[in-house]
Scaffold this motif. Structure first.
Motif, PDB file in Angstrom:
ATOM      1  N   GLN A   1     -48.048  -8.666  11.081  1.00 39.80           N
ATOM      2  CA  GLN A   1     -48.139 -10.114  10.864  1.00 39.80           C
ATOM      3  C   GLN A   1     -47.263 -10.563   9.685  1.00 39.80           C
ATOM      4  N   LEU A   2     -45.989 -10.144   9.728  1.00 39.91           N
ATOM      5  CA  LEU A   2     -45.037 -10.566   8.706  1.00 39.91           C
ATOM      6  C   LEU A   2     -44.789 -12.065   8.844  1.00 39.91           C
ATOM      7  N   SER A   3     -44.278 -12.687   7.788  1.00 38.64           N
ATOM      8  CA  SER A   3     -43.984 -14.126   7.832  1.00 38.64           C
ATOM      9  C   SER A   3     -42.966 -14.418   8.930  1.00 38.64           C
ATOM     10  N   LEU A   4     -43.020 -15.633   9.475  1.00 31.15           N
ATOM     11  CA  LEU A   4     -42.170 -15.992  10.605  1.00 31.15           C
ATOM     12  C   LEU A   4     -40.686 -15.876  10.284  1.00 31.15           C
ATOM     13  N   SER A   5     -40.284 -16.293   9.095  1.00 34.93           N
ATOM     14  CA  SER A   5     -38.865 -16.237   8.735  1.00 34.93           C
ATOM     15  C   SER A   5     -38.349 -14.805   8.759  1.00 34.93           C
ATOM     16  N   ASN A   6     -39.154 -13.866   8.250  1.00 37.01           N
ATOM     17  CA  ASN A   6     -38.752 -12.461   8.271  1.00 37.01           C
ATOM     18  C   ASN A   6     -38.773 -11.900   9.693  1.00 37.01           C
ATOM     19  N   GLN A   7     -39.716 -12.349  10.503  1.00 38.38           N
ATOM     20  CA  GLN A   7     -39.738 -11.924  11.907  1.00 38.38           C
ATOM     21  C   GLN A   7     -38.491 -12.403  12.636  1.00 38.38           C
ATOM     22  N   PHE A   8     -38.082 -13.646  12.381  1.00 41.48           N
ATOM     23  CA  PHE A   8     -36.856 -14.171  12.989  1.00 41.48           C
ATOM     24  C   PHE A   8     -35.649 -13.348  12.568  1.00 41.48           C
ATOM     25  N   LEU A   9     -35.616 -12.958  11.293  1.00 43.35           N
ATOM     26  CA  LEU A   9     -34.494 -12.184  10.777  1.00 43.35           C
ATOM     27  C   LEU A   9     -34.387 -10.843  11.487  1.00 43.35           C
ATOM     28  N   PHE A  10     -35.473 -10.067  11.512  1.00 36.34           N
ATOM     29  CA  PHE A  10     -35.441  -8.754  12.143  1.00 36.34           C
ATOM     30  C   PHE A  10     -35.250  -8.867  13.654  1.00 36.34           C
ATOM     31  N   SER A  11     -35.833  -9.896  14.247  1.00 39.34           N
ATOM     32  CA  SER A  11     -35.662 -10.085  15.685  1.00 39.34           C
ATOM     33  C   SER A  11     -34.203 -10.374  16.026  1.00 39.34           C
ATOM     34  N   GLY A  12     -33.564 -11.222  15.240  1.00 41.03           N
ATOM     35  CA  GLY A  12     -32.156 -11.524  15.478  1.00 41.03           C
ATOM     36  C   GLY A  12     -31.270 -10.306  15.299  1.00 41.03           C
TER      37      GLY A  12
ATOM     38  N   MET B   1     -39.362 -24.733   9.731  1.00 40.75           N
ATOM     39  CA  MET B   1     -39.145 -25.348  11.041  1.00 40.75           C
ATOM     40  C   MET B   1     -37.673 -25.325  11.430  1.00 40.75           C
ATOM     41  N   GLU B   2     -36.767 -25.586  10.451  1.00 44.62           N
ATOM     42  CA  GLU B   2     -35.339 -25.544  10.737  1.00 44.62           C
ATOM     43  C   GLU B   2     -34.898 -24.142  11.117  1.00 44.62           C
ATOM     44  N   THR B   3     -35.489 -23.136  10.454  1.00 51.05           N
ATOM     45  CA  THR B   3     -35.168 -21.747  10.782  1.00 51.05           C
ATOM     46  C   THR B   3     -35.576 -21.427  12.207  1.00 51.05           C
ATOM     47  N   GLN B   4     -36.753 -21.875  12.614  1.00 50.24           N
ATOM     48  CA  GLN B   4     -37.217 -21.617  13.975  1.00 50.24           C
ATOM     49  C   GLN B   4     -36.341 -22.330  15.003  1.00 50.24           C
ATOM     50  N   THR B   5     -35.933 -23.552  14.698  1.00 48.94           N
ATOM     51  CA  THR B   5     -35.062 -24.293  15.610  1.00 48.94           C
ATOM     52  C   THR B   5     -33.719 -23.592  15.769  1.00 48.94           C
ATOM     53  N   PHE B   6     -33.132 -23.182  14.637  1.00 48.23           N
ATOM     54  CA  PHE B   6     -31.852 -22.474  14.684  1.00 48.23           C
ATOM     55  C   PHE B   6     -31.971 -21.184  15.470  1.00 48.23           C
ATOM     56  N   PHE B   7     -33.047 -20.422  15.184  1.00 52.35           N
ATOM     57  CA  PHE B   7     -33.245 -19.156  15.885  1.00 52.35           C
ATOM     58  C   PHE B   7     -33.448 -19.385  17.383  1.00 52.35           C
ATOM     59  N   GLY B   8     -34.187 -20.437  17.743  1.00 53.71           N
ATOM     60  CA  GLY B   8     -34.421 -20.727  19.155  1.00 53.71           C
ATOM     61  C   GLY B   8     -33.138 -21.027  19.899  1.00 53.71           C
ATOM     62  N   TRP B   9     -32.288 -21.887  19.311  1.00 55.51           N
ATOM     63  CA  TRP B   9     -31.020 -22.223  19.962  1.00 55.51           C
ATOM     64  C   TRP B   9     -30.088 -21.021  20.016  1.00 55.51           C
ATOM     65  N   TRP B  10     -30.078 -20.231  18.922  1.00 53.88           N
ATOM     66  CA  TRP B  10     -29.248 -19.022  18.914  1.00 53.88           C
ATOM     67  C   TRP B  10     -29.671 -18.073  20.026  1.00 53.88           C
ATOM     68  N   GLN B  11     -30.966 -17.845  20.138  1.00 53.96           N
ATOM     69  CA  GLN B  11     -31.458 -16.918  21.142  1.00 53.96           C
ATOM     70  C   GLN B  11     -31.230 -17.433  22.548  1.00 53.96           C
ATOM     71  N   LEU B  12     -31.435 -18.728  22.749  1.00 50.91           N
ATOM     72  CA  LEU B  12     -31.242 -19.321  24.074  1.00 50.91           C
ATOM     73  C   LEU B  12     -29.800 -19.190  24.532  1.00 50.91           C
ATOM     74  N   VAL B  13     -28.861 -19.577  23.679  1.00 51.60           N
ATOM     75  CA  VAL B  13     -27.450 -19.632  24.082  1.00 51.60           C
ATOM     76  C   VAL B  13     -26.822 -18.240  24.120  1.00 51.60           C
ATOM     77  N   VAL B  14     -26.999 -17.469  23.049  1.00 54.02           N
ATOM     78  CA  VAL B  14     -26.346 -16.161  22.963  1.00 54.02           C
ATOM     79  C   VAL B  14     -26.880 -15.206  24.030  1.00 54.02           C
ATOM     80  N   CYS B  15     -28.191 -15.160  24.206  1.00 55.86           N
ATOM     81  CA  CYS B  15     -28.762 -14.245  25.189  1.00 55.86           C
ATOM     82  C   CYS B  15     -28.445 -14.681  26.616  1.00 55.86           C
TER      83      CYS B  15
END
Length: 236
Positions: free
Chosen positions: A189-200, A1-15
């Motif tokens: 259907q990779l795990s969410l943490s790995n999806q966040f990594l490659f997406s970032g 959950m913390e990873t998703q929150t961090f990724f969400g804020w990173w994507q929102l602000v940086v993009c």
């Protein structure tokens, strides 16, 4: 959950920052040239920013339906690919083998038709009571893999090569390969943490390429202050 929150804020602000910067470049330069390509690229990056907002709302338990959340992300991803395809006719250096297609008046309808099919299918799954979480994100991945990435990669390569920026051409190829890998892993259907990594990773590299493209365009304007012969007119 913390990873998703961090990724969400990173994507929102940086993009959001990147989209605003691309619009600023267009406002100062592209607007005077009548070039709307940077506007579409900025809109595509802005869709990623909104997707980050969806991630935040999901972690805050404001959006709790998994199918709806996946559907919103999929729609924003579809819009991202659609805006990228809309920007391609505005590129100054397009390979001759595909120029007739990208520059044709029918280009808009060629990219709109598959976009609407994926969009309507996504909306249908969102409104359905069945649980389509997981499968719903496959449509935007397919739309990115089939029409978007091949055209974008080819035109980016040609744009940098024509401006004698061969290293950037190779970097654009590497970036497209990273995006392809991320989309394939998304389909698997990779795990969410790995999806966040490659997406970032691929979103960061693609944004940097967009700025490199904008700067190469500015470089070309500085080195070639005279307009092209096709744009010269004599008035009496």
């Amino acid at each position: 959950m913390e990873t998703q929150t961090f990724f969400g804020w990173w994507q929102l602000v940086v993009c959001l920052f990147a989209a605003t910067a691309l619009l600023s470049i267009w406002w100062h330069l592209g607007r005077k040239q009548g070039d709307r390509g940077q506007v579409w690229l900025a809109m595509s990056v802005f869709c990623w920013s909104l997707s980050g907002g969806v991630e935040i709302l999901e972690t805050e338990k404001i959006f709790t339906d998994a199918t709806v959340n996946d559907g919103l992300r999929s729609i924003l991803s579809l819009l991202n690919s659609f805006f990228i395809l809309l920007s391609l006719p505005w590129f100054q250096h397009i390979p001759k083998s595909i120029s007739f297609l990208v520059k044709s008046p029918s280009w808009f309808y060629l990219i709109l038709f598959p976009f609407l099919i994926c969009l309507l299918a996504t909306l249908g799954m969102m409104l359905s009571r069945n649980n389509f979480s997981g499968f719903i994100s496959s449509l935007d991945a397919l739309y990115a893999l089939v029409p978007t990435l091949p055209f974008l990669g080819w035109i980016l390569w040609e744009s940098f090569a024509k401006r004698q920026l061969r290293l950037l051409s190779w970097l654009s190829l590497i970036c497209i390969l990273l995006v392809v890998i991320a989309q394939v892993l998304k389909l698997s259907q990779l795990s969410l943490s790995n999806q966040f990594l490659f997406s970032g990773i691929f979103k960061t590299t693609l944004i940097m390429l967009f700025f490199a493209l904008a700067m190469s365009w500015v470089k070309e304007l500085v080195e070639n202050p005279l307009p092209l012969a096709a744009r010269l007119f004599l008035g009496f």
